[in-house]
Design an enzyme around this catalytic site. Structure first.
Site: not given
Ligand code: NAD
Ligand code: UDP
Ligand code: UDP
Length: 310
Positions: A91, A106, A145, A149, A175
């Site tokens: 999600k 936007r 994951y 991605k 990293t």
């Molecule tokens: P990390 O877990 O330290 O950081 C991820 C951050 O995202 C955390 O602060 C967490 O609280 C926040 N987060 C998670 N879900 C969230 C949500 N739903 N809403 C808001 N915040 C949310 O990991 P990282 O190593 O710093 O990785 C950062 C990004 O880089 C990630 O997207 C990861 O997939 C990507 N990445 C990292 C590596 C690596 O080796 N470190 C490798 C490939 C990709």
């Molecule tokens: N959205 C947001 N911030 C903005 C504009 C959009 O978080 O400033 C979110 C909102 O939830 C929306 C999604 O981004 O559903 C996708 O935006 P898009 O314009 O593609 O879709 P729509 O508004 O038609 O669902």
């Protein structure tokens, strides 16, 4: 007017280093994080800085703010954490991408997705180039994951083609560096912690699997260069092409810490990739970028950081 840059996942390992870098370059930074794996300590030194704002928010929910650029890093990165709530992981990647792309559309802001070498799965091509489509198990324990991605990349390209959103995609390879979480189960953190505590270093499998470890400063440099160039949207591999086995990594940590810890061998986790090494020809050409920090130097910095925490 200073540009306002949104960093999602800004309280995490990479995100906090990115916030530092963006503030030093004169931007206003809005750091958004739900603190799932992030840590306030990573950004504590920025709280109160006139150019820094912290917002507790989950990227699964819409976000309406004014920004000029978006770095979308929100997502737990270590297998231990992203497998604890696999539905939440997918999600976060998918709904987070939709919301950040909607926001970018936007605001007519450029948006960069922190994608991953995991989109290549357990690769059949070596080293991995950006045009390789990957070898991913869609129903395994890493799929939340990897497929999350991959779907985020799909959304980025479809918003780009369908709505002309200005996108950038980087694929980050392993990293490490200061602010790596101590207990998130990744190899570098585990080995350093175990070595410093005199506990056995836990090698999964026989340790012959490889990774290519990039120091955080090098990675952030490549990330910002990708965002700031106008020639390509990506995806661009960012990582250190120097490949090493997990056993070599463990031995290097023992050498640098002077630890007498033994090595113990545990079962290999399911779907653990056998080899991983980036082909960074594109990053070299497009960004004039390549990693500068050698593994031993980066590990010394990381060990010093872990010592301050223990
Ligand atoms: P990390 O877990 O330290 O950081 C991820 C951050 O995202 C955390 O602060 C967490 O609280 C926040 N987060 C998670 N879900 C969230 C949500 N739903 N809403 C808001 N915040 C949310 O990991 P990282 O190593 O710093 O990785 C950062 C990004 O880089 C990630 O997207 C990861 O997939 C990507 N990445 C990292 C590596 C690596 O080796 N470190 C490798 C490939 C990709
Ligand atoms: N959205 C947001 N911030 C903005 C504009 C959009 O978080 O400033 C979110 C909102 O939830 C929306 C999604 O981004 O559903 C996708 O935006 P898009 O314009 O593609 O879709 P729509 O508004 O038609 O669902
Ligand atoms: N690994 C290990 N011992 C540990 C932690 C990890 O041998 O204590 C191995 C793991 O099985 C994998 C490699 O080290 O083969 C890198 O693992 P990490 O979780 O750091 O990254 P990823 O698997 O996501 O590349």
């Amino acid at each position: 007017m200073k540009p306002t840059v949104l960093v999602t996942g800004g309280a995490g390992f990479l995100g906090s280093h990115l916030c530092d870098r963006l503030i030093a370059a004169g931007n206003d930074v809005l750091c958004v994080d739900n603190f799932y794996t992030g840590n306030r300590d990573n950004i504590r030194h920025l709280l109160g800085h006139p150019s820094f704002e912290l917002m507790r928010h989950d990227v699964m929910l819409p976000l309406y703010v004014q920004v000029d650029q978006i770095y979308n890093l929100a997502c737990a990165a270590s297998p231990v954490h992203y497998q604890t709530d696999p539905v939440g992981t997918t999600k976060t990647s998918v709904m987070g991408a939709i919301n950040m792309l909607g926001l970018a559309k936007r605001q007519q802001a450029r948006v960069l997705q922190a994608s991953t070498s995991e989109v290549y799965g357990d690769p059949r091509q070596h080293p991995q180039r950006e045009d390789y489509w990957g070898h991913v198990n869609p129903i395994g324990v890493r799929a939340c994951y990897d497929e999350g991605k991959r779907c985020a990349e799909t959304l980025f390209f479809d918003y780009h083609r369908q709505s002309a959103v200005d996108i950038r995609i980087i694929r980050i390879f392993n990293t490490y560096g200061p602010r790596l979480q101590m207990h998130d189960g990744r190899a570098v953190g585990n080995f350093i912690l175990q070595a410093l505590r005199g506990e056995p270093l836990t090698i999964y499998g026989d340790g012959s699997q490889t990774r290519s470890f990039c120091y955080v400063d090098d990675l952030i440099e490549g990330m910002v260069r990708t965002m700031d160039q106008n020639d390509a949207v990506g995806p661009v591999n960012l990582g250190n092409p120097v490949e090493c086995t997990i056993l070599e990594l463990a031995e290097t940590v023992l050498e640098l810490t002077g630890s007498k810890s033994e090595l113990v061998y545990n079962p290999l986790p399911f779907d653990d990739p056998v080899r991983r090494q980036p082909d960074i020809s594109l990053a070299r050409k497009l960004l004039d970028w390549s990693p500068q920090v050698e593994l031993k130097d980066g590990l010394r910095e990381t060990i010093a950081y872990f010592k301050t925490l223990l």
